[in-house]
Design a protein around this motif. Structure first.
Motif, PDB file in Angstrom:
ATOM      1  N   LEU A 114       0.842  -1.203   0.000  1.00 40.50           N
ATOM      2  CA  LEU A 114       0.000   0.000   0.000  1.00 40.50           C
ATOM      3  C   LEU A 114       0.873   1.248   0.000  1.00 40.50           C
ATOM      4  CD1 LEU A 114      -2.978   0.808   0.101  1.00 40.50           C
ATOM      5  CD2 LEU A 114      -2.776   0.999   2.565  1.00 40.50           C
ATOM      6  N   ILE A 118       2.284   1.821  -3.389  1.00 38.94           N
ATOM      7  CA  ILE A 118       1.276   2.336  -4.324  1.00 38.94           C
ATOM      8  C   ILE A 118       1.029   3.824  -4.078  1.00 38.94           C
ATOM      9  CG2 ILE A 118      -1.142   2.202  -4.983  1.00 38.94           C
ATOM     10  CD1 ILE A 118      -0.992  -0.802  -4.304  1.00 38.94           C
ATOM     11  N   LEU A 150       3.816   5.753  -5.395  1.00 42.03           N
ATOM     12  CA  LEU A 150       3.800   5.729  -6.860  1.00 42.03           C
ATOM     13  C   LEU A 150       2.778   6.726  -7.396  1.00 42.03           C
ATOM     14  CD1 LEU A 150       5.333   3.881  -8.858  1.00 42.03           C
ATOM     15  CD2 LEU A 150       3.269   2.515  -9.018  1.00 42.03           C
ATOM     16  N   LEU A 151       1.608   6.755  -6.739  1.00 43.96           N
ATOM     17  CA  LEU A 151       0.536   7.619  -7.221  1.00 43.96           C
ATOM     18  C   LEU A 151       0.825   9.088  -6.943  1.00 43.96           C
ATOM     19  CD1 LEU A 151      -2.679   5.592  -6.324  1.00 43.96           C
ATOM     20  CD2 LEU A 151      -1.741   6.057  -8.576  1.00 43.96           C
ATOM     21  N   LYS A 211       4.042  13.193  -8.188  1.00 41.87           N
ATOM     22  CA  LYS A 211       4.108  14.632  -8.470  1.00 41.87           C
ATOM     23  C   LYS A 211       4.409  15.437  -7.205  1.00 41.87           C
ATOM     24  CE  LYS A 211       3.192  14.682 -12.845  1.00 41.87           C
ATOM     25  NZ  LYS A 211       2.215  13.675 -13.215  1.00 41.87           N
ATOM     26  N   GLY A 243      10.877  11.803  -6.885  1.00 46.78           N
ATOM     27  CA  GLY A 243       9.876  11.875  -7.934  1.00 46.78           C
ATOM     28  C   GLY A 243      10.023  10.742  -8.938  1.00 46.78           C
ATOM     29  N   GLU A 244      11.272  10.311  -9.151  1.00 40.68           N
ATOM     30  CA  GLU A 244      11.513   9.185 -10.059  1.00 40.68           C
ATOM     31  C   GLU A 244      11.068   7.857  -9.452  1.00 40.68           C
ATOM     32  OE1 GLU A 244      14.923   9.296 -12.682  1.00 40.68           O
ATOM     33  OE2 GLU A 244      13.210  10.449 -13.394  1.00 40.68           O
ATOM     34  N   GLY A 245      10.711   7.889  -8.180  1.00 48.30           N
ATOM     35  CA  GLY A 245      10.168   6.683  -7.575  1.00 48.30           C
ATOM     36  C   GLY A 245      11.110   5.964  -6.629  1.00 48.30           C
ATOM     37  N   ARG A 249       1.720   6.189 -15.656  1.00 46.43           N
ATOM     38  CA  ARG A 249       2.153   5.845 -14.298  1.00 46.43           C
ATOM     39  C   ARG A 249       0.982   5.792 -13.335  1.00 46.43           C
ATOM     40  NH1 ARG A 249       7.248   8.677 -11.470  1.00 46.43           N
ATOM     41  NH2 ARG A 249       8.873   7.719 -12.712  1.00 46.43           N
ATOM     42  N   LEU A 250       0.106   6.805 -13.498  1.00 42.59           N
ATOM     43  CA  LEU A 250      -1.073   6.880 -12.639  1.00 42.59           C
ATOM     44  C   LEU A 250      -1.943   5.640 -12.845  1.00 42.59           C
ATOM     45  CD1 LEU A 250      -1.914   9.175 -10.760  1.00 42.59           C
ATOM     46  CD2 LEU A 250      -3.550   9.892 -12.483  1.00 42.59           C
ATOM     47  N   LEU A 272      -5.182  -4.600  -5.036  1.00 40.30           N
ATOM     48  CA  LEU A 272      -5.033  -4.771  -3.585  1.00 40.30           C
ATOM     49  C   LEU A 272      -6.384  -4.680  -2.894  1.00 40.30           C
ATOM     50  CD1 LEU A 272      -3.107  -5.022  -1.162  1.00 40.30           C
ATOM     51  CD2 LEU A 272      -2.949  -2.547  -1.128  1.00 40.30           C
TER      52      LEU A 272
END
Lengths: 495, 136
Positions: free
Chosen positions: A11, A14, A17-18, A21, A103-105, B67-68, B78
């Motif tokens: 979680l 995720i 990742l989301l 920005k 930002g690149e993850g 990506r989103l 999940l």
């Protein structure tokens, strides 16, 4: 309860990742997620420390057919260690990961890598173990190349290639194993392997697994990718790699060679014993020739892995307990040393020990924080490494394996030599003044000293409370050697 | 490298590919198909379109950031496991609604999971294609 260990980092990954920005929030989010993982890991350990084995059948499919998650004592201990390192690095990373990398993850990948590591420790199914390996490897590939300098790409290339070879071996082994046993559930395999009459195929599979996990654990003669790649990764990543990734390989070796492939220990475990001795020796000798702070430490990972494999290879209850103790000690110490190398580099702008110096005079606290894990690694009493070494060596003496004990003691001495070299060169020596090299003018900050101090404190605690920690290792070893409760917990359908 | 033939053909082929990928997605639970393969078919359509018209058009066709899409897909997959926990069963246990719906058939958490996988595969594949073509 087990599932929370996996859901939390997934979680978290995720969410990170989301929100790519908004990288400014990543550090905080990552810290909260890591803390939650740590709490969950502690809770799981408190439930399993009494010897209970937690199992979970994903999707309610009964055991030999579905995916089973199992948390016995060894798994829970490994999960807790992973959570501790993840937490420490989460704080440490603040100074080392800029908004662009976030930002690149960076943090998202870190959580997903931890997710893969947790999964590998918790799964009770061979094929599922392969899947978890892939999850953590793919995340680690990306982490290693984040920044994409040519040196990183070169290091990552070796790392990726060798690990893919290992995965291919693993997959071949799994195929053969399924062919002979008709199941890949570890508990079911243990039951069926014990009843099998024709063990030649099983032995072949055992050797294939040994090669595959051997590459991942970096044992002799398959370790060469490790010192070629680990020092190119960003320091927070290198610390997690150094502490945890090879230990996933060691864990897999311990798991399969104590649960499934035990029909002919004279054969398999003798190979392991020889490999262990050579791993220790080649690692420590390799370290003596290095001048890069991180490369010295990388070679020491290899030599220390030799001790863990030695514990597994001797295969007495005491020896396996020693291997578990060694893993506990090593993960914390080794990650810490890498974090300290990162701090020294940030202050002095170099990893080359011949260019460094004067750290003791300027930053005595940092020197003290290095002293604890370094001399714990070398096995100076009463630090944790002493008890870890003592246990495996005692186990070797008990069954009169003098050759390996001799090697282990000799390697211990050489480790002290190596650590003294770093100590003398980096911390004591006066820094040579050269034109092309200047200090960066940075000072150590609390954000990086706190996790280092926390891990150093843990090293001391493990050293002083060696009794209770050894008791846990001992129980974990008993569970590893006595399969009945494990098989019953998985196949009995308990939750 | 704009090709008139590809451009014209895609006007007919792309909608069929998307429709087919949706068909694969919903029949996946019991028949050959499922989120993964459906995602690949949809991604193939996006890829062809990107090849014929360029990356910016490809991105526009995908509507949301790749990506989103990947992240939301993971999240959806999940979430599909959560109802089982709240109803006291093991994580990821498939739960089904009683009623059936025409075309789609039975609704349940596995279709949610498949939709998540679909989004992840579509998102990652298109992202790789976009990145590769931009750097070319």
């Amino acid at each position: 309860m087990i599932i929370s260990i996996l859901i939390i980092p997934l979680l978290g990954g995720i969410i990170l990742l989301l929100s790519s920005k908004r990288p400014r929030w990543h550090f905080t989010v990552n810290f909260l997620v890591s803390s939650a993982s740590l709490i969950a890991a502690v809770i799981v350990l408190t439930q399993t420390v009494s010897g209970r084995i937690l199992t979970l059948q994903i999707g309610n499919w009964p055991a030999p057919f579905g995916i089973t998650l199992v948390a016995d004592l060894l798994s829970s201990v490994m999960v807790l260690l992973t959570a501790i390192i993840g937490w420490a690095v989460a704080i440490y990373a603040n100074k080392y990961v800029n908004a662009h990398q976030a930002g690149e993850g960076f943090f998202a990948l870190m959580q997903l890598m931890l997710f893969g590591i947790y999964g590998a420790f918790l799964t009770g199914d061979m094929f599922n173990l392969y899947v978890w390996f892939e999850v953590l490897l793919i995340a680690s590939f990306s982490l290693m190349t984040l920044g994409s300098t040519s040196r990183q790409t070169e290091g990552a290339f070796k790392y990726v290639l060798l690990n893919l070879v290992a995965s291919a071996f693993f997959l071949v082994g799994i195929g053969l194993l399924y062919g002979v046993a008709g199941t890949l559930n570890m508990a079911d395999l243990a039951r069926k392997a014990a009843m099998m009459e024709n063990t030649i195929v099983l032995q072949t599979v055992a050797l294939i697994f040994m090669v595959s996990f051997g590459i991942k654990a970096a044992v002799f003669p398959l370790y060469f990718w490790l010192p070629a790649s680990y020092h190119t990764a960003p320091i927070p990543v290198a610390a997690i790699f150094a502490g945890l990734l090879t230990k996933v390989g060691v864990y897999a070796l311990i798991r399969v060679f104590s649960l499934i492939f035990i029909h002919d220990t004279n054969f398999t475990h003798t190979i392991l014993l020889i490999v262990a001795g050579l791993t220790m020796l080649s690692g420590v000798i390799g370290a003596a020739a290095q001048n890069d702070f991180r490369r010295i430490l990388s070679f020491h990972i290899i030599s220390q892995i030799g001790y863990m494999i030695m514990g597994l290879a001797l295969f007495t209850p005491l020896a396996v307990a020693g291997a578990v103790f060694y893993i506990i000690h090593h993960i914390i110490v080794k990650s810490n040393l890498f974090l300290i190398a990162g701090i020294v580099e940030r202050i002095h702008g170099s990893f080359d020990v011949s260019r460094l110096g004067d750290v003791y005079k300027k930053w005595p606290l940092l020197a003290l924080l290095f002293f604890i894990p370094a001399f714990s690694l070398a096995g100076i009493p009463p630090l944790s490494g002493f008890w870890a070494k003592l246990t495996v060596i005692k186990a070797g003496l008990d069954i009169r394996q003098f050759a390996i004990v001799f090697v282990a003691l000799g390697v211990g001495l050489l480790t002290i030599f190596s650590m003294t070299k770093i100590w003398a060169q980096v911390f004591w020596k006066e820094q040579p003044i050269t034109k092309e090299h200047r200090n960066t003018g940075n000072n150590p900050v609390w954000m990086e000293l706190i996790p280092v101090a926390f891990l150093a404190l843990l090293t001391i605690i493990i050293g002083l409370l060696a009794g209770p920690v050894f008791e846990i290792s001992n129980r974990a070893a008993e569970q590893l050697l006595n399969h009945k409760p494990y098989i019953e917990a998985v196949l009995g359908g308990g939750r | 490298m704009r090709s008139l033939i590809l451009n014209t053909a895609l006007r007919f082929i792309a909608p069929i590919m998307f429709l087919f990928s949706f068909f694969l997605l919903v029949r996946g639970h019991n028949n050959p198909g499922g989120g993964f393969i459906a995602g690949l078919v949809a991604a193939a359509a996006i890829t062809l379109y990107t090849l014929s018209s360029g990356v910016s058009y490809g991105r526009r066709l995908l509507q949301i950031d790749a990506r989103l899409l990947t992240g939301s897909g993971l999240l959806l997959a999940l979430i599909s496991g959560i109802p089982a926990i709240t109803s006291g069963q093991s994580f990821m246990t498939g739960l089904w609604l009683e009623k059936t719906i025409i075309v789609i058939g039975k609704l349940g958490t596995p279709i949610l999971f498949d939709a998540g996988v679909f989004m992840v595969v579509l998102g990652i594949t298109s992202n790789i294609i976009f990145e590769l073509m931009e750097h070319n």
